[in-house]
Design a protein around this motif. Sequence first.
Motif, PDB file in Angstrom:
ATOM      1  N   VAL A   1      42.634  44.084  39.696  1.00 49.87           N
ATOM      2  CA  VAL A   1      43.490  44.488  38.734  1.00 49.87           C
ATOM      3  C   VAL A   1      43.643  46.130  38.739  1.00 49.87           C
ATOM      4  O   VAL A   1      42.928  46.967  38.953  1.00 49.87           O
ATOM      5  CB  VAL A   1      42.428  44.370  37.478  1.00 49.87           C
ATOM      6  N   HIS A   2      44.930  46.304  38.304  1.00 48.61           N
ATOM      7  CA  HIS A   2      45.558  47.645  38.095  1.00 48.61           C
ATOM      8  C   HIS A   2      45.438  47.995  36.765  1.00 48.61           C
ATOM      9  O   HIS A   2      46.193  47.346  35.910  1.00 48.61           O
ATOM     10  CB  HIS A   2      46.787  47.947  38.765  1.00 48.61           C
ATOM     11  N   ASP A   3      44.461  48.756  36.121  1.00 48.71           N
ATOM     12  CA  ASP A   3      44.247  48.722  34.766  1.00 48.71           C
ATOM     13  C   ASP A   3      44.393  50.147  34.090  1.00 48.71           C
ATOM     14  O   ASP A   3      44.035  50.942  34.737  1.00 48.71           O
ATOM     15  CB  ASP A   3      43.055  48.102  34.129  1.00 48.71           C
ATOM     16  N   ALA A   4      44.991  50.244  32.837  1.00 44.93           N
ATOM     17  CA  ALA A   4      44.978  51.596  32.235  1.00 44.93           C
ATOM     18  C   ALA A   4      43.505  51.755  31.655  1.00 44.93           C
ATOM     19  O   ALA A   4      43.706  51.120  30.274  1.00 44.93           O
ATOM     20  CB  ALA A   4      46.227  51.623  31.393  1.00 44.93           C
TER      21      ALA A   4
ATOM     22  N   THR B   1      48.272  45.049  35.765  1.00 42.99           N
ATOM     23  CA  THR B   1      48.782  44.213  36.605  1.00 42.99           C
ATOM     24  C   THR B   1      47.765  43.727  37.397  1.00 42.99           C
ATOM     25  O   THR B   1      46.809  44.335  38.122  1.00 42.99           O
ATOM     26  CB  THR B   1      49.561  45.159  37.621  1.00 42.99           C
ATOM     27  N   VAL B   2      47.878  42.316  37.339  1.00 43.75           N
ATOM     28  CA  VAL B   2      46.725  41.472  37.904  1.00 43.75           C
ATOM     29  C   VAL B   2      47.054  40.454  39.076  1.00 43.75           C
ATOM     30  O   VAL B   2      48.084  39.921  39.070  1.00 43.75           O
ATOM     31  CB  VAL B   2      46.112  40.529  36.856  1.00 43.75           C
ATOM     32  N   ALA B   3      46.275  40.542  40.102  1.00 47.83           N
ATOM     33  CA  ALA B   3      46.817  39.521  41.352  1.00 47.83           C
ATOM     34  C   ALA B   3      45.352  38.992  41.582  1.00 47.83           C
ATOM     35  O   ALA B   3      44.174  39.625  41.834  1.00 47.83           O
ATOM     36  CB  ALA B   3      47.370  40.434  42.447  1.00 47.83           C
ATOM     37  N   TRP B   4      45.075  37.598  41.778  1.00 51.14           N
ATOM     38  CA  TRP B   4      44.196  37.026  42.302  1.00 51.14           C
ATOM     39  C   TRP B   4      44.439  36.656  43.678  1.00 51.14           C
ATOM     40  O   TRP B   4      45.409  36.297  44.198  1.00 51.14           O
ATOM     41  CB  TRP B   4      44.166  35.269  41.549  1.00 51.14           C
TER      42      TRP B   4
END
Length: 770
Positions: free
Chosen positions: A239-242, A229-232
């Motif tokens: 970045v919330h990343d696995a 889940t990406v937010a600028w």
Amino acid sequence: MSNVQNFIISSVRTAIGWVPGQWLPGGKPDPLIERRAAIGRQASRLDGPEKVTGGARFAAEVAMEGLCYGALVHATITRGRITALDTGMAEHAPGVLHVVTHRNMPRVASPALIAITDPTAVGNSSLPIMQDDRVHYNGQIVAMVVAETQEQADHAATLLRIDYAETAAPTRFDAAKPDARIIPSLIIDANHCTVGNPERELAGSAHSVDAIYRTPGQNHNAIELHGLTVAWDGDALNVHDATQMIAPTAATLAKIFGLKREKVRVLSPFVGGGFGAKGFWDHQIVAVAAARMVGRPLRLMLSRESVYRIIGGRSPTEQRVAIGADAEGNFTALVHTGYSVMPTYSASPEAYTLGTRALYSAKSFEFLQRHLDLAIVANTFMRAPGEAVGTFAVESAVDELAHAMGMDPIELRLRNLPDSHPITGVAFSQHALDQAYRDGASRFGWDRRDPVPGTRREGEWRIGMGCASGSFPYVRMPGAAVRITLHRDGTALVACSAQDMGMGTATVQVQHAADRLGLPMEAVRFAMGDSDLPAAPMAGGSAQTVSIAGSIIVAAEKLTGELLRLAGNSSPLAGLRAGEVRLEREGIASTADPSRHESYASILDRANRDEVVVTATGTPPLEFFKHTMHSTSAVFCELRVSDVTGEVRVDRLLGSFDCGAILNPKTAASQFRGGMIMGLGLALMEETLLDERSGRIMNPTLADYHVPAHLDVPEIEVMWTGIPDPRSPLGARGIGEIGITGVAAAVANAVFNATGKRVRELPITLDTLM
């Protein structure tokens, strides 16, 4: 010694200016090993309640206002160019916000291929990511649709119309052999290594075996799909990343998108399984770029099919193993050579000879790995990369030789165990595979095995027992850092950017920190999963636990010095130096006179401080210089094979491990069992089916790619020697990957004992036994 270790040593030598003969750390056991309280104790996972109650939030579960969703489109040819691309129908579909193709994708560089010498290099593929109209392999990302909902994005992705001009590409394993490469790589220290004259020794040996063994490609199937889940926020990126490499991912994204490192934050507090696959791939770059293009937070979760298309797995292999022995069973020659697949744009060889190099003594050796360049997705690490499939070949060959000689296969193995590394001659730091075998054989009831294949029967079922060895190198990554915050109330916070993929990282580090600081476990918290915290290395190579533990040791020493400074002359500790005290009983005490003790609360009260904060990086892993360090396994299997259907039912597995000190028996047993279950999949069912005409994976779903289900998993017993390694932090070595190593061979050897049929190709399916 693995090339991972070689790269680490090389970089450490340069950093500290080490010269031969210089004193090396690690010569004395950590005194905490003897007086630990929490370490070594059964402890339930600290994140367990959050996970079972739904409180844990994974990368694709983070809620954001204005969130939109992405769906990928994959190439359907193996190699060529896009000649026509019609996005009109997709762009006008309900809810569609944007369609990303090579025509509008920002100009970005490919990430640097993963390398130990550069901890920020994390790329699995050097191919350009949607930068032109070229297609390099079947499944490559050629577009992404962004829409208001996942369903709208998925539907619109089917509306793209793409035409290709296809060109010839290498897709056939056997046809690629003449062009095989022998190249230096990340894992293998010498792709071609020869000691003595093994072919001559083979020819003159009293007993010998010489056979070809084959293993298929395999795909990753973690319960949690790859997602982010990406937010600028202006020029700041969240970045919330696995991912199993949080800090390196943040550094890589900063480089690719031209950002300052402090402007990128990657969060990954929970990862639902990694096994080597949750690294850095094309979808992360495409999602970050798309989120910037639409100006909204974006979520991309790969479908199971997309994981197969763009996330690499284990390479297929063809291995020759030849072993010669004299009349007493002493090995005169050990040859392990063969082929595996590694495209030129990949960085992850299937290092199937690596474990063999440390496993047995012999008069002569030859190891040779050749890499085939096929037009497929870049292969990558998969639990015990190389060792898992390499032990199938070599341990099957040892079993074949034992049968031909009429010798018990355990006796043959024990007769050829080395006292030092067979190739380098470097002494083992700690090595008790013989004890693991004897303990395991006694617990398993190996004396009930009938050496004559096909003798034991129960109705239609033929009963067999088999065993196999495994070896996996110890690795401690350089550069791991932690921050310890000690509060006036006697609580502590230990923080680093580490990732937990299910191993229980937070739990065991809290146990360690509690013992190290002299605090109860409930007084210690462990913050992780955030690239803004001190950088931890990637979770890989069974290295994370000891790497972080080494950093905590240094940080605790630094904290001791700071506390003594704050204690001052009014303290019972006045005049003592850091080497004369230890942290215990929620404070500091003199080692020589424990009655000279002052609590943390007292020290901080007098200094009028609410907290003390120290940050430290672990010492260089120079233990590699003087010692060979490997975890080892002795795996035992009992199974049945049906005369009617050829079905294999595994009834019992036992793993006996020599892995240094076990820090938490509860979580360790879970890790061992998980690895052994993956070994069952390797042995009996897992296989990526590649259409060699098109280079396309034919079974990209769990309906067609089989993994062990509950009814496939038998009773699994695990045990360990528990002998601390005196040169590693806490006396521990990695355990994440040794569990799978040797399992496939133990199963295959049990099948032979049950049926008399030697299977040299995995998986062992009904048709091979009928």
